[in-house]
Design a protein around this motif. Structure first.
Motif, PDB file in Angstrom:
ATOM      1  N   THR A  88     -13.538  14.533  22.728  1.00  0.00           N
ATOM      2  CA  THR A  88     -12.194  14.020  22.505  1.00  0.00           C
ATOM      3  C   THR A  88     -11.251  14.651  23.520  1.00  0.00           C
ATOM      4  O   THR A  88     -11.061  15.871  23.534  1.00  0.00           O
ATOM      5  CB  THR A  88     -11.709  14.322  21.083  1.00  0.00           C
ATOM      6  OG1 THR A  88     -12.636  13.783  20.136  1.00  0.00           O
ATOM      7  CG2 THR A  88     -10.342  13.707  20.842  1.00  0.00           C
TER       8      THR A  88
ATOM      9  N   VAL B 229      -7.593  15.233  24.802  1.00  0.00           N
ATOM     10  CA  VAL B 229      -6.243  15.260  24.235  1.00  0.00           C
ATOM     11  C   VAL B 229      -5.271  15.693  25.317  1.00  0.00           C
ATOM     12  O   VAL B 229      -5.448  16.747  25.942  1.00  0.00           O
ATOM     13  CB  VAL B 229      -6.152  16.213  23.027  1.00  0.00           C
ATOM     14  CG1 VAL B 229      -4.746  16.198  22.441  1.00  0.00           C
ATOM     15  CG2 VAL B 229      -7.184  15.839  21.966  1.00  0.00           C
TER      16      VAL B 229
ATOM     17  N   SER C 215      -4.697  10.784  22.722  1.00  0.00           N
ATOM     18  CA  SER C 215      -6.089  11.228  22.697  1.00  0.00           C
ATOM     19  C   SER C 215      -7.019  10.046  22.900  1.00  0.00           C
ATOM     20  O   SER C 215      -6.686   8.905  22.563  1.00  0.00           O
ATOM     21  CB  SER C 215      -6.417  11.945  21.384  1.00  0.00           C
ATOM     22  OG  SER C 215      -6.346  11.056  20.288  1.00  0.00           O
TER      23      SER C 215
ATOM     24  N   GLN D 174     -11.544   9.138  23.092  1.00  0.00           N
ATOM     25  CA  GLN D 174     -12.824   9.698  22.669  1.00  0.00           C
ATOM     26  C   GLN D 174     -13.993   9.048  23.408  1.00  0.00           C
ATOM     27  O   GLN D 174     -14.041   7.833  23.605  1.00  0.00           O
ATOM     28  CB  GLN D 174     -13.009   9.509  21.165  1.00  0.00           C
ATOM     29  CG  GLN D 174     -14.131  10.353  20.574  1.00  0.00           C
ATOM     30  CD  GLN D 174     -14.087  10.342  19.054  1.00  0.00           C
ATOM     31  OE1 GLN D 174     -14.512   9.377  18.425  1.00  0.00           O
ATOM     32  NE2 GLN D 174     -13.562  11.402  18.462  1.00  0.00           N
TER      33      GLN D 174
ATOM     34  N   THR E 167      -3.506  19.689  28.492  1.00  0.00           N
ATOM     35  CA  THR E 167      -4.682  18.878  28.189  1.00  0.00           C
ATOM     36  C   THR E 167      -5.830  19.771  27.745  1.00  0.00           C
ATOM     37  O   THR E 167      -6.011  20.879  28.264  1.00  0.00           O
ATOM     38  CB  THR E 167      -5.110  18.064  29.427  1.00  0.00           C
ATOM     39  OG1 THR E 167      -4.018  17.237  29.847  1.00  0.00           O
ATOM     40  CG2 THR E 167      -6.299  17.175  29.122  1.00  0.00           C
TER      41      THR E 167
END
Length: 221
Positions: free
Chosen positions: A101, A103, A108, A110, A140
């Motif tokens: 994931t 972010v 976000s 995946q 990040t």
């Protein structure tokens, strides 16, 4: 008649065979063949390994302050990670899904990789829906977990030494190690790449025709 069949097999079957071989070698997916490096945090000296079981969490800070995104198509290209992930096919029986994931700020995305897909030490995983311009100069991090509950030995990560600024957080606790990764973007083949591949393919066919052609040509006189 036999010689004509040989000529047919050479001049039609050979290019077709090369095409099939190329498709089989890449499994019809050129995802890892047009990567453009954005940043390199690859600590080659792996000194620590961790098993990926259900409930495991790893959070890796990603430095996005000096990304190399000047080339055409890079800004809109998906973000990919080459990570040092391994799976012992001979001795491990568990099949699971490793989730990655990404972010950045309040957004976000995946990506995932199955145990049976792990084929090399550094395995590329592209994060669908992400764009390099969406992570540039933003706080990040990358979270790695296992999707399914109750699994042991889904995969193994090899970590390198942290430098105090890029240390990974493992199971909620700061560690002395960092994830070995290479951050890349995958804009896919450009026109120049396609031309280059076509020329290489044509040259390979020409060389094989030159070598094998005399074997199927009718004798002189």
């Amino acid at each position: 008649m036999k010689r004509r069949l040989l000529q047919f097999a050479l001049y039609l079957g050979l290019p077709l065979g090369l095409t099939v071989a190329l498709y089989a070698a890449t499994k019809g997916n050129f995802e890892s063949h047009f990567q453009n490096s954005l940043a390199d945090q690859t600590a080659m000296a792996s000194i620590h390994t961790v098993m990926l079981d259900s409930g495991f969490t790893l959070r890796q800070p990603i430095d996005t302050t000096a990304l190399n995104i000047q080339r055409d198509g890079i800004r809109d290209a998906p973000v990919c990670f080459w990570i040092r992930i391994e799976y012992d096919r001979k001795h491990w029986k568990t099949r699971g899904t490793v989730l990655l994931t990404l972010v950045s700020g309040d957004r976000s995305w995946q990506g995932q990789i199955r145990s049976e897909q792990i084929t090399t030490y550094f395995q590329p995983v592209c994060i669908a829906g992400s764009r390099t311009q969406d992570i540039e100069d933003r706080p990040t991090h990358l979270d790695i977990t296992v999707a399914e509950p109750g699994l042991k030995g889904v995969a193994m990560l090899a970590l390198g030494p942290g430098n105090g600024q890029n240390n990974a957080i493992i199971n909620g606790q700061p560690s002395d190690h960092t994830l070995n990764y290479r951050l890349t973007a995958n804009p896919g083949p450009r026109r120049g790449d396609i031309v280059q591949l076509a020329l290489i393919f044509a040259l390979a066919c020409a060389l094989l025709f030159t070598v094998l052609g005399p074997l199927v040509r009718p004798p002189r006189g």
